[in-house]
Design a protein around this motif. Structure first.
Motif, PDB file in Angstrom:
ATOM      1  N   PHE A 163       0.838  -1.118  -0.158  1.00 24.51           N
ATOM      2  CA  PHE A 163      -0.080  -0.029   0.018  1.00 24.51           C
ATOM      3  C   PHE A 163       0.829   1.241   0.067  1.00 24.51           C
ATOM      4  O   PHE A 163       0.586   2.055  -0.880  1.00 24.51           O
ATOM      5  CB  PHE A 163      -0.991  -0.095   1.127  1.00 24.51           C
ATOM      6  N   PHE A 164       1.899   1.410   0.983  1.00 21.64           N
ATOM      7  CA  PHE A 164       2.639   2.581   0.987  1.00 21.64           C
ATOM      8  C   PHE A 164       3.681   2.470   0.144  1.00 21.64           C
ATOM      9  O   PHE A 164       3.956   3.599  -0.349  1.00 21.64           O
ATOM     10  CB  PHE A 164       3.068   2.672   2.591  1.00 21.64           C
ATOM     11  N   GLY A 165       4.455   1.394  -0.572  1.00 19.58           N
ATOM     12  CA  GLY A 165       4.995   1.418  -1.732  1.00 19.58           C
ATOM     13  C   GLY A 165       4.316   1.993  -2.752  1.00 19.58           C
ATOM     14  O   GLY A 165       4.978   2.771  -3.774  1.00 19.58           O
ATOM     15  N   CYS A 166       3.323   1.449  -3.122  1.00 21.94           N
ATOM     16  CA  CYS A 166       2.408   2.081  -4.337  1.00 21.94           C
ATOM     17  C   CYS A 166       2.078   3.477  -4.201  1.00 21.94           C
ATOM     18  O   CYS A 166       2.284   4.275  -5.120  1.00 21.94           O
ATOM     19  CB  CYS A 166       1.022   1.194  -4.477  1.00 21.94           C
ATOM     20  N   VAL A 212       3.175 -10.429 -11.491  1.00 19.39           N
ATOM     21  CA  VAL A 212       4.201  -9.737 -12.593  1.00 19.39           C
ATOM     22  C   VAL A 212       3.288  -8.639 -13.151  1.00 19.39           C
ATOM     23  O   VAL A 212       3.777  -7.490 -13.307  1.00 19.39           O
ATOM     24  CB  VAL A 212       4.801 -10.598 -13.457  1.00 19.39           C
ATOM     25  N   SER A 213       1.933  -9.041 -13.591  1.00 18.50           N
ATOM     26  CA  SER A 213       1.107  -7.978 -14.297  1.00 18.50           C
ATOM     27  C   SER A 213       0.495  -7.047 -13.375  1.00 18.50           C
ATOM     28  O   SER A 213       0.278  -5.964 -13.890  1.00 18.50           O
ATOM     29  CB  SER A 213      -0.247  -8.712 -14.960  1.00 18.50           C
ATOM     30  N   ASN A 214       0.512  -7.247 -12.009  1.00 16.77           N
ATOM     31  CA  ASN A 214       0.286  -6.096 -11.099  1.00 16.77           C
ATOM     32  C   ASN A 214       1.401  -5.535 -10.703  1.00 16.77           C
ATOM     33  O   ASN A 214       1.392  -4.205 -11.172  1.00 16.77           O
ATOM     34  CB  ASN A 214      -0.228  -7.064  -9.869  1.00 16.77           C
ATOM     35  N   SER A 215       2.032  -6.090  -9.654  1.00 21.07           N
ATOM     36  CA  SER A 215       3.325  -5.153  -9.269  1.00 21.07           C
ATOM     37  C   SER A 215       4.160  -5.004 -10.309  1.00 21.07           C
ATOM     38  O   SER A 215       5.022  -3.626 -10.382  1.00 21.07           O
ATOM     39  CB  SER A 215       4.133  -5.996  -8.037  1.00 21.07           C
ATOM     40  N   GLY A 216       4.623  -5.875 -11.211  1.00 19.88           N
ATOM     41  CA  GLY A 216       5.672  -5.695 -12.245  1.00 19.88           C
ATOM     42  C   GLY A 216       5.189  -4.486 -13.186  1.00 19.88           C
ATOM     43  O   GLY A 216       6.153  -3.475 -13.395  1.00 19.88           O
ATOM     44  N   ALA A 217       3.992  -4.426 -13.626  1.00 22.68           N
ATOM     45  CA  ALA A 217       3.343  -3.376 -14.534  1.00 22.68           C
ATOM     46  C   ALA A 217       3.447  -2.106 -14.042  1.00 22.68           C
ATOM     47  O   ALA A 217       3.696  -1.319 -14.814  1.00 22.68           O
ATOM     48  CB  ALA A 217       2.148  -3.943 -15.071  1.00 22.68           C
ATOM     49  N   ILE A 218       3.076  -2.000 -12.633  1.00 19.59           N
ATOM     50  CA  ILE A 218       3.106  -0.635 -12.077  1.00 19.59           C
ATOM     51  C   ILE A 218       4.591  -0.178 -11.912  1.00 19.59           C
ATOM     52  O   ILE A 218       4.745   1.128 -12.301  1.00 19.59           O
ATOM     53  CB  ILE A 218       2.498  -0.876 -10.525  1.00 19.59           C
ATOM     54  N   CYS A 219       5.475  -0.925 -11.490  1.00 17.17           N
ATOM     55  CA  CYS A 219       6.793  -0.412 -11.755  1.00 17.17           C
ATOM     56  C   CYS A 219       7.374  -0.165 -13.108  1.00 17.17           C
ATOM     57  O   CYS A 219       7.851   1.158 -13.137  1.00 17.17           O
ATOM     58  CB  CYS A 219       7.730  -1.776 -11.047  1.00 17.17           C
ATOM     59  N   LEU A 250      16.830   4.661  -8.248  1.00 15.61           N
ATOM     60  CA  LEU A 250      17.409   3.903  -6.907  1.00 15.61           C
ATOM     61  C   LEU A 250      16.108   3.142  -6.555  1.00 15.61           C
ATOM     62  O   LEU A 250      16.277   2.155  -5.931  1.00 15.61           O
ATOM     63  CB  LEU A 250      17.878   4.840  -5.780  1.00 15.61           C
ATOM     64  N   PHE A 251      14.863   3.670  -6.780  1.00 13.67           N
ATOM     65  CA  PHE A 251      13.805   3.035  -6.263  1.00 13.67           C
ATOM     66  C   PHE A 251      13.100   1.889  -7.233  1.00 13.67           C
ATOM     67  O   PHE A 251      12.766   0.932  -6.801  1.00 13.67           O
ATOM     68  CB  PHE A 251      12.557   4.138  -5.814  1.00 13.67           C
ATOM     69  N   PHE A 252      13.132   2.289  -8.466  1.00 14.06           N
ATOM     70  CA  PHE A 252      12.346   1.755  -9.523  1.00 14.06           C
ATOM     71  C   PHE A 252      13.257   0.269 -10.022  1.00 14.06           C
ATOM     72  O   PHE A 252      12.789  -0.519 -10.328  1.00 14.06           O
ATOM     73  CB  PHE A 252      11.923   2.614 -10.761  1.00 14.06           C
ATOM     74  N   ILE A 311      11.945  -3.386 -10.081  1.00 11.96           N
ATOM     75  CA  ILE A 311      11.571  -3.896 -11.587  1.00 11.96           C
ATOM     76  C   ILE A 311      12.385  -5.329 -11.329  1.00 11.96           C
ATOM     77  O   ILE A 311      11.671  -6.345 -12.156  1.00 11.96           O
ATOM     78  CB  ILE A 311      12.145  -2.807 -12.749  1.00 11.96           C
ATOM     79  N   PHE A 312      13.479  -5.356 -10.922  1.00 11.04           N
ATOM     80  CA  PHE A 312      14.506  -6.441 -10.970  1.00 11.04           C
ATOM     81  C   PHE A 312      13.752  -7.775 -10.272  1.00 11.04           C
ATOM     82  O   PHE A 312      13.463  -8.780 -10.381  1.00 11.04           O
ATOM     83  CB  PHE A 312      15.726  -6.277 -10.262  1.00 11.04           C
ATOM     84  N   ILE A 313      12.905  -7.207  -9.041  1.00 18.86           N
ATOM     85  CA  ILE A 313      12.490  -8.230  -8.165  1.00 18.86           C
ATOM     86  C   ILE A 313      10.850  -8.489  -8.543  1.00 18.86           C
ATOM     87  O   ILE A 313      10.531  -9.845  -8.725  1.00 18.86           O
ATOM     88  CB  ILE A 313      11.907  -7.641  -6.699  1.00 18.86           C
ATOM     89  N   TYR A 314      10.142  -7.529  -9.259  1.00 18.67           N
ATOM     90  CA  TYR A 314       8.774  -8.142  -9.666  1.00 18.67           C
ATOM     91  C   TYR A 314       8.373  -8.177 -11.031  1.00 18.67           C
ATOM     92  O   TYR A 314       7.196  -8.405 -11.166  1.00 18.67           O
ATOM     93  CB  TYR A 314       7.830  -6.934  -8.995  1.00 18.67           C
ATOM     94  N   THR A 315       9.547  -8.118 -11.832  1.00 22.60           N
ATOM     95  CA  THR A 315       8.984  -8.529 -13.231  1.00 22.60           C
ATOM     96  C   THR A 315       9.633  -9.820 -13.882  1.00 22.60           C
ATOM     97  O   THR A 315       9.999  -9.997 -14.911  1.00 22.60           O
ATOM     98  CB  THR A 315       9.601  -7.535 -14.199  1.00 22.60           C
ATOM     99  N   ARG A 316      10.119 -10.805 -12.901  1.00 28.67           N
ATOM    100  CA  ARG A 316      10.623 -12.100 -13.364  1.00 28.67           C
ATOM    101  C   ARG A 316      10.139 -13.250 -13.062  1.00 28.67           C
ATOM    102  O   ARG A 316       9.073 -13.100 -12.086  1.00 28.67           O
ATOM    103  CB  ARG A 316      12.089 -12.123 -13.105  1.00 28.67           C
TER     104      ARG A 316
END
Length: 258
Positions: free
Chosen positions: A63-66, A157-164, A206-208, A212-217
């Motif tokens: 929630f707070f990350g988004c 991936v389609s949720n967190s990864g797409a947002i990133c 530094l944030f993205f 992206i590395f964590i949530y898009t694989r």
């Protein structure tokens, strides 16, 4: 300190500081969703967490990350209007627009984190209960599920990864437009705007990039995952005050008065 300073200082009432208040708030809550539990566990030598506490951590973290991501986008819009539409700034970035924008960001963050919780609760957990991570997140929890998690990971991936990815592309594109528009400004104006843009770009990268590395694989883990996660869970929230506040004379003066 930043949130109290902005709320109590009459000199910090522009939209930029309005967004900075919510960025500081979201950064504080973002790290607080992880740090206190981790610190207590380190002192007590206790690495246990209940399922309900784990779900609360997943929800609050996302929630707070988004929310922080969406506030960064709003700050880039504010910077674009400041530099590219200076004469229309007050009419475009009025109080109502800023308030509605932040309200929409809160709703979107809530929807995102609710999806994360729904994905987690849909998984059957019936075997191992030890995660190789320092907080509860969907990726390490997928490894504990007693079912095939391919579709769940695809949705992750389609949720967190797409947002990133989408947010990162939008932010970098906006900064390219801002930097391109600086060619028409004076040398002093270019220098000041360039300094602000570069500091914003550093925060964004530094944030993205770690996100992206964590949530898009695919659902695979690497030994470096925990170290990379540290960058956006603790590193970026720590650097944001330094980059957005300590380089700003108005905020420093307001803090001294406070």
């Amino acid at each position: 300190m930043i949130t109290v300073t902005i709320k109590t200082s009459q000199a910090l009432e522009s939209p930029m500081y309005f967004f900075l208040f919510y960025l500081s708030l979201s950064d504080t809550c973002f790290s607080t969703s992880i740090a206190p539990k981790m610190t207590v566990d380190a002192f007590l030598k206790n690495n246990n967490i209940s399922f309900s506490e784990c779900m609360i951590q997943v929800f609050s973290f996302h929630f707070f990350g988004c929310l922080a991501i969406l506030i960064l986008i709003l700050m880039s819009v504010d910077l674009y209007v400041t530099i590219c539409k200076p004469l229309h700034y007050m009419s475009i970035m009025n109080e109502r627009v800023c308030s509605v924008s932040v309200a929409i960001a809160w709703v979107e963050a809530c929807v995102h984190s609710s999806v994360q919780i729904f994905l987690t609760l849909s998984l059957p957990f019936c075997g191992p209960n030890v995660t190789d991570h320092y907080f509860c997140d969907l990726q390490p929890l997928l490894k504990l599920a007693c079912t095939d998690t391919y579709m769940t990971n695809l949705l992750l991936v389609s949720n967190s990864g797409a947002i990133c990815i989408v947010s990162f592309v939008m932010l970098m594109f906006s900064y390219v437009i801002i930097l391109y528009s600086l060619r028409n400004h004076s040398a002093e104006g270019r220098k000041k705007a360039l300094s602000t843009c570069i500091s914003h770009i550093i925060v964004v990268i530094l944030f993205f990039v770690p996100c992206i590395f964590i949530y898009t694989r695919p659902a695979t883990t690497f030994p470096m995952d925990k170290m990379i996660t540290v960058f956006y869970t603790f590193g970026t929230p720590l650097l944001n005050p330094l980059i957005y506040t300590l380089r700003n004379a108005e905020v420093k003066n307001a803090m001294r008065k406070l």
